[in-house]
Design an enzyme around this catalytic site. Structure first.
Site, PDB file in Angstrom:
ATOM      1  N   LYS A   1       8.084 -19.792   7.183  1.00  0.00           N
ATOM      2  CA  LYS A   1       6.878 -19.005   7.457  1.00  0.00           C
ATOM      3  C   LYS A   1       6.983 -18.356   8.841  1.00  0.00           C
ATOM      4  O   LYS A   1       7.480 -18.975   9.779  1.00  0.00           O
ATOM      5  CB  LYS A   1       5.648 -19.918   7.375  1.00  0.00           C
ATOM      6  CG  LYS A   1       4.318 -19.186   7.424  1.00  0.00           C
ATOM      7  CD  LYS A   1       3.145 -20.157   7.237  1.00  0.00           C
ATOM      8  CE  LYS A   1       1.803 -19.462   7.252  1.00  0.00           C
ATOM      9  NZ  LYS A   1       0.678 -20.389   7.036  1.00  0.00           N
TER      10      LYS A   1
ATOM     11  N   SER B   1      -2.530 -19.071   3.429  1.00  0.00           N
ATOM     12  CA  SER B   1      -1.851 -18.025   4.153  1.00  0.00           C
ATOM     13  C   SER B   1      -0.328 -18.049   3.981  1.00  0.00           C
ATOM     14  O   SER B   1       0.330 -17.051   4.249  1.00  0.00           O
ATOM     15  CB  SER B   1      -2.182 -18.132   5.639  1.00  0.00           C
ATOM     16  OG  SER B   1      -1.687 -19.343   6.170  1.00  0.00           O
TER      17      SER B   1
ATOM     18  N   SER C   1      -3.599 -23.719   3.408  1.00  0.00           N
ATOM     19  CA  SER C   1      -2.646 -22.601   3.442  1.00  0.00           C
ATOM     20  C   SER C   1      -1.265 -22.898   2.865  1.00  0.00           C
ATOM     21  O   SER C   1      -0.472 -21.982   2.681  1.00  0.00           O
ATOM     22  CB  SER C   1      -2.482 -22.088   4.872  1.00  0.00           C
ATOM     23  OG  SER C   1      -3.555 -21.240   5.205  1.00  0.00           O
TER      24      SER C   1
END
Lengths: 105, 468
Positions: B78, B153, B177
């Site tokens: 990420k 996310s 997330s």
């Protein structure tokens, strides 16, 4: 609904500029979110500031360590140049920032 | 050899150990899938040019006798987790060209194990969002239906694994997330116990909530990544070791908070949930009704505490030392100008919301109440988990929605209704796929969420395996 002035004040506190065109939608969005999170008003207590001791230890613990200088083994040792390279305006080894203290005129 | 990229980590690891395949072949299989899919799915913000070279080094390390199960395994990272010398932007214009000056501890551990970093995965800007639509560089698309969101996310991380662009991924989970995009993309996603994985080198959002977590195709793969990155770290004073919480004795009981499932959940999601419960029953678990009286307030607490912490954490982005720096009429105007242009609408909204709930006059009514209720919620969960091994709910009330469908921020926040509790209480939680539901002629995955006691990850994984 929170007022236009409140939105502008919040933006100022948060160090954000807002466009004139955004103010109305921010009033609407922030108000609807506040109305939702306002459900917490049913919770007893919370009117005096909650101290860390009142929270479960798993969530909030203060952890102290001695403030002793560490020679070597420091994560950022030898990283000065890397950090300097991120400066927005660099002159030599210096980060150029705006003058904030000025002589009285 | 074709479709190496479709292997699980455990399968690939066995083949690597047996010398049947090399990391270079495995990495090349992922890279060719990325070449095919990334232009349309927008999964990666950057594919690392040296991925093949990293794989070659891993093959050499294996030849020299090393043998970690993640050695040579290509992972997506990420874009808010630092890898030294590589760009890391949090999918924000604020940090578009920022280069990490050190490795996150989780990254350092993966480097020691010998994982290959294949690229940085798309995400909602500064991890704020549930759909990946808040990325400053365009939304990632769901591999099951590119007209739909990945969830967020950690949307790019989830899509990378689900689309076989990487074998596993790291994400971060502040309110769901990791788990929510894992559910939307049909994979496994895990939020560890608060403190189990060091956050050194993870960009901070809500510091009392944030955890780095794995996304993977199977529970075993997620466990493998978690075991590799976990551990106490002197660089994160909130980190804990495996012995912090006492080991527990299994009760073979699963708690179902039925009072939370009465409304707002789509019917076919609920049917899959009931089927998953049956599966647990036939695996020998007794189902017990439990009550978490404060849980209906969890989302409200979360959207007070998270913005309060995020607005404080994001105060560091002022354009003085790094990041986007724009000039205004005065110093304060420099800040405001840089932050307006650097941050997207959702980030600015949350900063303002956090500023509001922390401001004098409102602090007691919002933040003070939220902190008090958070304590009660944590106690309720702890009490429930004295009676049962795990608490189960659907991960989300509905499957992935279409891009642009939810324009109202509050409607988006409601997706997190089942996931935020574990962040507020610090408990570990896992989302496991529980089948698919049909929407507009497409089969869309949905997930079931397990929450267990602090430090009881072994139970999380063992119950999770029963649901696969």
């Amino acid at each position: 609904m929170i007022s236009r002035e409140e939105v502008l004040k919040l933006a100022e506190l948060a160090r954000l500029k807002v466009e004139e065109a955004e103010v109305e939608s921010l009033q609407k969005d922030i108000s609807s979110i506040l109305a939702y999170v306002g459900q917490v008003s049913v919770v007893a207590g919370g009117n005096t500031s909650t101290t860390a001791e009142e929270l479960p230890p798993a969530l909030v613990r203060n952890i102290m360590r001695a403030d002793t200088p560490r020679a070597g083994g420091d994560l950022m040792a030898d990283k000065e140049e890397v950090l300097r390279s991120a400066f927005p305006t660099r002159v030599g080894d210096h980060n150029v920032v705006r003058k904030i203290i000025q002589k009285d005129e | 050899m074709s479709n190496l990229n479709e292997l699980t980590i455990v399968e690939a690891s066995k083949k690597l150990a047996a010398g049947e395949i090399t990391s270079v072949q495995l990495t090349e299989a992922c890279l060719s899938e990325i070449e095919k899919k990334n232009p349309s799915l927008n999964t990666f913000l950057e594919v690392f040019a040296d991925a093949r070279e990293q794989a070659r080094v891993c093959d050499e390390r294996r030849a020299a006798g090393e043998s970690h199960p993640l050695l040579g395994i290509p992972l997506a990272i990420k874009d808010n987790i630092l890898i030294e010398g590589r760009k890391v932007s949090a999918a924000s214009k604020m940090l578009e060209n920022y280069v990490a000056s050190y490795d996150a501890t989780a990254i350092q551990k993966l480097k020691i194990a010998g994982a290959v970093f294949i690229g940085r995965a798309n995400m909602d800007e500064f991890a704020m969002g549930g759909s990946n639509e808040n990325s400053a560089f365009g939304a990632a698309k769901n591999p099951h239906d590119p007209s739909r969101v990945t969830g967020g996310s950690s949307g790019g991380s989830a899509a990378a694994v689900a689309g076989h662009l990487a074998l596993g991924a790291l994400g971060s989970d502040t309110g769901g997330s990791v788990r929510e995009p894992a559910a939307f993309c049909g994979i496994v996603g895990m939020k560890p116990t608060y403190g189990a994985v060091s956050r050194s080198g993870l960009m901070a959002m809500g510091s009392s909530l944030d955890q780095i977590g794995p996304l993977a195709k199977t529970v075993e793969d997620a466990q493998l990544i978690f075991e590799t990155i976990r551990g106490k770290d002197s660089l994160d004073s909130t980190s804990i070791d495996a012995a912090t919480y006492p080991a527990r004795v299994a009760k073979k009981k699963i708690g179902v908070p039925r009072h939370l499932l009465k409304e707002g959940i789509e019917q076919d999601v609920l049917e899959h949930f009931e089927a998953a419960l049956k599966k647990l029953e036939s695996a020998g678990y007794a189902l017990v009704d439990i009550e978490l009286p404060s849980a209906p307030l969890a989302l409200a607490l979360y959207y007070i505490i998270m913005p309060a912490e995020a607005s404080s954490n994001l105060a560091r982005f002022d354009g003085v030392r790094y990041g986007l720096s724009l000039k205004g009429d005065s110093l304060i105007d420099d800040y405001a100008h840089s932050r307006k242009e650097g941050f997207g609408p959702e980030v600015r909204r949350r900063i303002m919301l956090g500023t509001y709930v922390l401001s004098a006059g409102y602090y007691d009514a919002y933040y003070g109440k939220a902190i008090a209720a958070r304590k009660v919620l944590a106690e309720e969960c702890a009490r429930a988990l004295q009676e049962v091994d795990a608490i189960v709910t659907p991960t989300t009330p509905s499957p992935a929605f279409t891009l642009g469908e939810k324009s109202d921020p509050l409607a988006m926040y409601l997706l997190d209704i089942f996931t935020v509790t574990a962040n507020l209480t610090g408990n570990p939680a896992l989302s496991v796929p529980m089948g698919t539901v049909a929407r507009d002629g497409k089969e869309l995955p949905v997930g079931i969420q397990l929450t267990v006691a602090h430090g009881d990850e072994p139970t999380l994984f063992s119950v999770g395996r029963e649901l696969q």
